[in-house]
Motif scaffolding. Structure first.
Motif, short mmCIF file in Angstrom:
data_model
loop_
_atom_site.label_atom_id
_atom_site.label_comp_id
_atom_site.label_asym_id
_atom_site.label_seq_id
_atom_site.Cartn_x
_atom_site.Cartn_y
_atom_site.Cartn_z
N GLU A 235 2.81 -3.02 10.30
CA GLU A 235 2.94 -2.33 9.02
C GLU A 235 2.43 -3.23 7.90
O GLU A 235 2.68 -4.44 7.88
CB GLU A 235 4.40 -1.95 8.77
CG GLU A 235 4.63 -1.14 7.52
CD GLU A 235 6.10 -0.77 7.35
OE1 GLU A 235 6.45 0.38 7.68
OE2 GLU A 235 6.89 -1.63 6.90
N LEU A 236 1.73 -2.62 6.95
CA LEU A 236 1.22 -3.33 5.78
C LEU A 236 1.92 -2.80 4.54
O LEU A 236 1.88 -1.60 4.26
CB LEU A 236 -0.30 -3.14 5.65
CG LEU A 236 -0.96 -3.79 4.43
CD1 LEU A 236 -0.83 -5.30 4.50
CD2 LEU A 236 -2.42 -3.38 4.32
N GLN A 237 2.58 -3.70 3.83
CA GLN A 237 3.24 -3.35 2.58
C GLN A 237 2.28 -3.64 1.44
O GLN A 237 1.88 -4.79 1.23
CB GLN A 237 4.54 -4.16 2.43
CG GLN A 237 5.59 -3.49 1.57
CD GLN A 237 6.27 -2.34 2.30
OE1 GLN A 237 6.10 -2.18 3.51
NE2 GLN A 237 7.01 -1.52 1.58
N VAL A 356 -0.78 0.10 10.35
CA VAL A 356 -2.05 -0.55 10.60
C VAL A 356 -2.19 -0.89 12.08
O VAL A 356 -1.21 -1.01 12.81
CB VAL A 356 -2.19 -1.85 9.75
CG1 VAL A 356 -2.26 -1.52 8.28
CG2 VAL A 356 -1.06 -2.81 10.04
N ALA A 357 -3.43 -1.04 12.47
CA ALA A 357 -3.76 -1.53 13.81
C ALA A 357 -4.19 -2.99 13.68
O ALA A 357 -5.04 -3.31 12.85
CB ALA A 357 -4.87 -0.69 14.43
N GLY A 376 -5.98 0.20 8.37
CA GLY A 376 -5.25 1.46 8.41
C GLY A 376 -5.85 2.44 7.42
O GLY A 376 -6.75 2.11 6.64
N THR A 377 -5.34 3.66 7.43
CA THR A 377 -5.85 4.72 6.56
C THR A 377 -4.96 4.87 5.34
O THR A 377 -3.73 4.95 5.46
CB THR A 377 -5.92 6.06 7.32
OG1 THR A 377 -6.76 5.90 8.47
CG2 THR A 377 -6.48 7.15 6.44
N TRP A 378 -5.59 4.87 4.16
CA TRP A 378 -4.84 5.06 2.92
C TRP A 378 -4.60 6.55 2.72
O TRP A 378 -5.52 7.33 2.53
CB TRP A 378 -5.62 4.48 1.74
CG TRP A 378 -5.04 4.80 0.40
CD1 TRP A 378 -5.63 5.50 -0.60
CD2 TRP A 378 -3.74 4.45 -0.07
NE1 TRP A 378 -4.78 5.60 -1.68
CE2 TRP A 378 -3.61 4.96 -1.38
CE3 TRP A 378 -2.67 3.75 0.48
CZ2 TRP A 378 -2.46 4.78 -2.14
CZ3 TRP A 378 -1.52 3.58 -0.28
CH2 TRP A 378 -1.43 4.09 -1.56
N PRO A 408 -8.24 8.27 -1.45
CA PRO A 408 -7.39 8.87 -0.41
C PRO A 408 -8.20 9.23 0.83
O PRO A 408 -9.28 9.80 0.75
CB PRO A 408 -6.83 10.12 -1.09
CG PRO A 408 -6.84 9.77 -2.55
CD PRO A 408 -8.06 8.93 -2.76
N GLY A 409 -7.69 8.84 1.99
CA GLY A 409 -8.39 9.07 3.24
C GLY A 409 -9.31 7.94 3.64
O GLY A 409 -9.85 7.93 4.75
#
Length: 532
Positions: A235-237, A356-357, A376-378, A408-409
């Motif tokens: 995970e990305l914060q 995230v990967a 990862g995807t926003w 976005p995306g």
């Protein structure tokens, strides 16, 4: 009777008393700010004049907007702006420094006077010591001893006091010099202001609120991010801050602060497409070197113009997103204060979590290390604007980067420092030169590298290895991969000719070996090959 006349003379001037207009709100853009002031006062029936004496001189006069709410029949008339020369400095910090400097200078003068007094005492003691035993009445032996003790004791006290005063004098000089330098660094000059005079007329008396809105230069905000990667949770914060600076000439005190995503500098007019003419090039004329240089400078300027465009953790307040789909802004919670000292003020806007990967990437040709990579995807509703990013991996600082922004995306991706659990080796195993052909001879160059990667993690990880093969700029130079080369998964990565990539999934403890070889062939009569 005299008192009544005085009151009658004074009453008409009550309406010319300068009004206090508090700054109610500020909207900061990337290169300017819009300030809204509100003046609340009671108006009487009849004509009057609102005077606001302290508007900043760098406001855009064309942007000035005035409105009012009050009793029925209130009408606004003409207004004028006049520049008033001032003697006070602009920022509160500069004013504080000046007051402190004045206090220190006064104390320094007092210390200088004390030192002079001690010098006079020492001169008197030296005079007494030099005249002891002289004159008609000579001092007895006992008198000599008493006089020496008295003079010596007095001299010690005076000298000790002078030393202490000299030390205080030196400390005062150092502090004065430091504050003078700080004041110079602030670059604050005397504050000139604009005086606004607004005529109005009201059919009845009542409470009135005048709103004054204007745009000023010398203010901006920029996005600043913290990206905190949790490798255990994948995970990305993303923590978003805003850094605000301003030197508009007025402090924003206890005001509503909005940070707009609009860009007024882009202008309000769509660029027009001009006709594109193509013609035969005229014969080249001989010209002086000066004219050629001038033409080159003009061309360069034209190109530049075209290109410019465990205990409970404290929680942060987040900014509210306000506005419409086309004009959006962050509203900082509560009231905020930003002094006109051009110092950075940071406000926390929001925080997001992105799945995230994790993977590893390496470019062994340049550095025999692997880098942890997260992507990862926003999925937010709003685009994230470009800004600087401070990167953390599991609460450990790993570096800083430049973020280009994402819609976005779009994809959020970054490296998060060196992955020490993955070892990389890059070894040259062949570097040969040969000649081929019977009649038409050619030179052949062959070079081969072996790439070894070992996964020391207790978990599997995706790995990408990047490298490159030569790309010929001349048709006489033939380039190909050697037969021993491990077939790459991707070629010309990101439209970069010759860039190769191998994508592999390495299980825990697995070792990977790749071979990359390339072959150059060119006529023997060529003088050589550059870039090999």
């Amino acid at each position: 009777m005299t008192m009544i006349r005085s009151l009658l003379v004074f009453i008409p001037f009550l309406w010319l008393i300068p009004a206090s207009a508090a700054i109610e709100s500020v909207t900061v853009f990337p290169d300017r700010a819009t300030v809204t002031r509100v003046v609340e006062m009671n108006v009487e029936a009849g004509s009057g004049e609102l005077v606001q004496p302290d508007l900043p001189t760098n406001l855009s006069r064309d942007s000035l907007r005035i409105s009012a709410t009050g009793p029925d029949g209130l009408r606004l008339g003409a207004y004028r702006l006049e520049t008033r020369r001032g003697s006070e400095r602009v920022s509160e910090r500069a004013r504080d420094i000046e007051e402190r400097l004045q206090s220190l200078r006064d104390r320094r003068d007092a210390v200088d006077d004390d030192i002079e007094a001690r010098e006079m005492q020492l001169a008197l003691l030296r005079s007494l010591a030099g005249g002891a035993g002289q004159g008609d009445e000579k001092l007895a032996v006992d008198g000599w001893s008493e006089a020496m003790q008295m003079i010596g004791s007095g001299a010690e006290e005076v000298l000790a006091a002078r030393r202490q005063l000299s030390l205080e004098q030196r400390e005062l000089e150092e502090e004065i010099e430091r504050l003078e330098q700080e004041l110079a660094d602030l670059g604050q000059q005397q504050q000139d202001t604009l005086r606004l005079s607004l005529a109005y007329e009201s059919a009845s008396a009542g409470a009135t609120a005048f709103t004054i809105e204007y745009t000023v230069s010398g203010a901006y905000w920029r996005p600043v991010y913290e990206w905190r990667l949790d490798t255990g949770a994948d995970e990305l914060q993303v923590v978003q801050f805003a850094e605000v600076r301003q030197r508009t000439g007025e402090d924003w005190s206890d005001a509503e602060l909005n940070l707009s995503l609009s860009r007024p500098s882009a202008g309000g007019r769509l660029p027009e497409v001009s006709s594109w003419w193509v013609d035969v090039q005229p014969p080249e004329k001989k010209d002086s070197g000066d004219r050629a240089r001038v033409a080159g400078d003009q061309l360069q300027r034209s190109e530049m113009e075209l290109a410019a465009a465990p205990a409970a953790e404290a929680q942060w307040d987040g900014a509210e997103l306000v506005g419409s789909e086309y004009t959006q802004a962050y509203r900082v919670p509560g009231r905020a204060s930003v002094a006109a000292d051009n110092q950075p003020h940071r406000f926390r806007l929001d925080e997001f979590s992105v799945d995230v990967a994790l993977s590893a990437r390496t470019v062994p040709r340049y550095q025999q290390t692997a880098w942890l990579y997260a992507e990862g995807t926003w999925e937010g509703e709003l685009a994230l604007p470009p800004g600087s990013v401070t990167l953390y991996q599991d609460s450990t600082l790993v570096g800083q980067a430049r973020f280009d922004g994402v819609a976005p995306g779009g994809e959020l991706a970054s490296s998060f420092g060196v992955d020490d659990r993955i070892t990389v080796e890059y070894e040259l195993v062949r570097d040969d030169r040969a000649t081929e052909g019977m009649l038409s001879k050619s030179t052949v160059l062959i070079r081969t590298h072996r790439i070894s990667v070992s996964n020391g993690h207790s978990r599997a990880i995706d790995l990408t290895v990047f490298d490159a093969m030569p790309v010929s700029r001349d048709e006489r130079i033939e380039v190909s991969l050697a037969e021993s080369t491990t077939d790459p998964d991707r070629r010309d990565v990101d439209d970069r000719p010759g860039v190769l990539a191998w994508d592999r999934a390495l299980s825990a403890g697995e070792e990977l070996e790749l071979t990359l070889g390339y072959r150059l062939k060119f006529p023997k009569d060529l003088p050589g090959v550059q870039g090999w």
